[in-house]
Scaffold this motif. Structure first.
Motif, mmCIF file in Angstrom:
data_model
loop_
_atom_site.group_PDB
_atom_site.id
_atom_site.type_symbol
_atom_site.label_atom_id
_atom_site.label_comp_id
_atom_site.label_asym_id
_atom_site.label_seq_id
_atom_site.Cartn_x
_atom_site.Cartn_y
_atom_site.Cartn_z
ATOM 1 N N CYS A 36 0.824 -1.214 0.000
ATOM 2 C CA CYS A 36 0.000 0.000 0.000
ATOM 3 C C CYS A 36 0.856 1.261 0.000
ATOM 4 O O CYS A 36 0.455 2.284 -0.575
ATOM 5 C CB CYS A 36 -0.949 -0.010 1.195
ATOM 6 S SG CYS A 36 -2.308 -1.201 1.018
ATOM 7 N N THR A 60 -4.933 -5.013 9.275
ATOM 8 C CA THR A 60 -4.577 -3.677 8.776
ATOM 9 C C THR A 60 -3.748 -2.868 9.768
ATOM 10 O O THR A 60 -3.401 -1.724 9.469
ATOM 11 C CB THR A 60 -5.858 -2.881 8.448
ATOM 12 O OG1 THR A 60 -6.668 -2.822 9.636
ATOM 13 C CG2 THR A 60 -6.637 -3.514 7.311
ATOM 14 N N LEU A 63 -0.616 -1.087 8.482
ATOM 15 C CA LEU A 63 -0.976 0.001 7.576
ATOM 16 C C LEU A 63 -1.523 1.199 8.363
ATOM 17 O O LEU A 63 -1.206 2.350 8.056
ATOM 18 C CB LEU A 63 -1.989 -0.494 6.548
ATOM 19 C CG LEU A 63 -2.452 0.513 5.494
ATOM 20 C CD1 LEU A 63 -1.272 1.155 4.759
ATOM 21 C CD2 LEU A 63 -3.405 -0.165 4.512
ATOM 22 N N PHE A 125 -10.312 1.960 2.235
ATOM 23 C CA PHE A 125 -9.785 0.603 2.109
ATOM 24 C C PHE A 125 -10.911 -0.351 2.520
ATOM 25 O O PHE A 125 -11.438 -0.263 3.620
ATOM 26 C CB PHE A 125 -8.547 0.404 2.980
ATOM 27 C CG PHE A 125 -7.320 1.043 2.404
ATOM 28 C CD1 PHE A 125 -6.592 0.418 1.402
ATOM 29 C CD2 PHE A 125 -6.871 2.279 2.864
ATOM 30 C CE1 PHE A 125 -5.456 0.997 0.863
ATOM 31 C CE2 PHE A 125 -5.727 2.877 2.338
ATOM 32 C CZ PHE A 125 -5.022 2.228 1.337
ATOM 33 N N VAL A 164 -8.934 -4.847 -0.173
ATOM 34 C CA VAL A 164 -7.806 -5.448 0.545
ATOM 35 C C VAL A 164 -8.137 -6.916 0.818
ATOM 36 O O VAL A 164 -9.218 -7.221 1.332
ATOM 37 C CB VAL A 164 -7.555 -4.703 1.875
ATOM 38 C CG1 VAL A 164 -6.471 -5.389 2.692
ATOM 39 C CG2 VAL A 164 -7.182 -3.250 1.613
ATOM 40 N N VAL A 187 -5.525 -4.686 -3.398
ATOM 41 C CA VAL A 187 -4.154 -4.937 -2.940
ATOM 42 C C VAL A 187 -4.138 -6.220 -2.127
ATOM 43 O O VAL A 187 -4.966 -6.415 -1.229
ATOM 44 C CB VAL A 187 -3.625 -3.765 -2.088
ATOM 45 C CG1 VAL A 187 -2.174 -4.010 -1.694
ATOM 46 C CG2 VAL A 187 -3.754 -2.445 -2.846
ATOM 47 N N ILE A 192 -0.537 -5.771 -6.573
ATOM 48 C CA ILE A 192 -1.499 -4.691 -6.708
ATOM 49 C C ILE A 192 -2.240 -4.936 -8.024
ATOM 50 O O ILE A 192 -1.640 -4.943 -9.092
ATOM 51 C CB ILE A 192 -0.809 -3.304 -6.716
ATOM 52 C CG1 ILE A 192 -0.100 -3.056 -5.375
ATOM 53 C CG2 ILE A 192 -1.828 -2.205 -7.010
ATOM 54 C CD1 ILE A 192 0.750 -1.810 -5.351
#
Length: 195
Positions: A36, A60, A63, A125, A164, A187, A192
């Protein structure tokens, strides 16, 4: 017939991602964050919505930490208390007071002072259960994200939706419905995907 196929795919994919070991999940979470970070959309974002993983979803947290470290305002979905089947997005920081929603998923305690209009987000996301080679996404079945993204699907303004998922959630072809919002970008820890 199609709903039965979608239900079966959901069960298979949820089982597939739940079967990943803790080490595999942690590695995937780190790789997702690195993937990402390459996104031009994230490099220029000021406000992003993420989600807290549940039921084997891709974690996540790395991220989210990246966003915090780079002063990207981070928001999480909250189930709308009055508009059934819709989401609100509220600010998420290390100090946010969290509660469990009706699905036993952690979300920020609803506070009107921390809600952002969805159209003010740069990226949403989006979690998913499965995706295919054309960018179709299969969610959990509640339609929350499809309803949230519908107003912005054909627009040049508003948030960009980025799916995601674990790579193992990819299938060749998903049965889609008229209300399904396809993704332009998905992603995974490995790739990607763009359409």
């Amino acid at each position: 017939m199609q709903s039965a196929i979608r239900r079966e795919i959901r069960q298979q994919m949820r089982q597939r991602r739940r079967s990943l070991s803790l080490e595999q999940q942690q590695y995937a979470a780190q790789q997702l964050s690195l993937q990402c970070q390459q996104l031009n959309e994230l490099q220029h974002a000021k406000r992003v919505a993420l989600y807290l993983s549940a039921d084997g979803e891709l974690d996540t947290h790395p991220l989210i930490e990246y966003c915090w470290q780079h002063n990207i305002a981070t928001f999480l979905p909250v189930i709308h208390p009055f508009s059934r089947g819709h989401l609100l997005f509220t600010r998420y920081t290390p100090d946010t007071d969290m509660v469990y929603n009706q699905y036993h998923i952690l979300e920020p305690r609803l506070d009107i002072r921390h809600i952002i209009p969805t159209k003010a987000l740069d990226i949403i996301f989006t979690p998913l259960v499965a995706f295919d080679t054309t960018g179709h996404r299969l969610g959990m079945g509640g339609g929350y994200y499809d309803r949230t993204l519908t107003p912005y699907h054909q627009e040049d303004q508003g948030p960009i939706a980025i799916g995601v998922a674990h790579h193992c959630q990819h299938v060749d072809k998903l049965p889609s419905e008229a209300w399904d919002i396809p993704m332009h970008t998905i992603v995974t820890p490995n790739d990607i995907w763009r359409w």
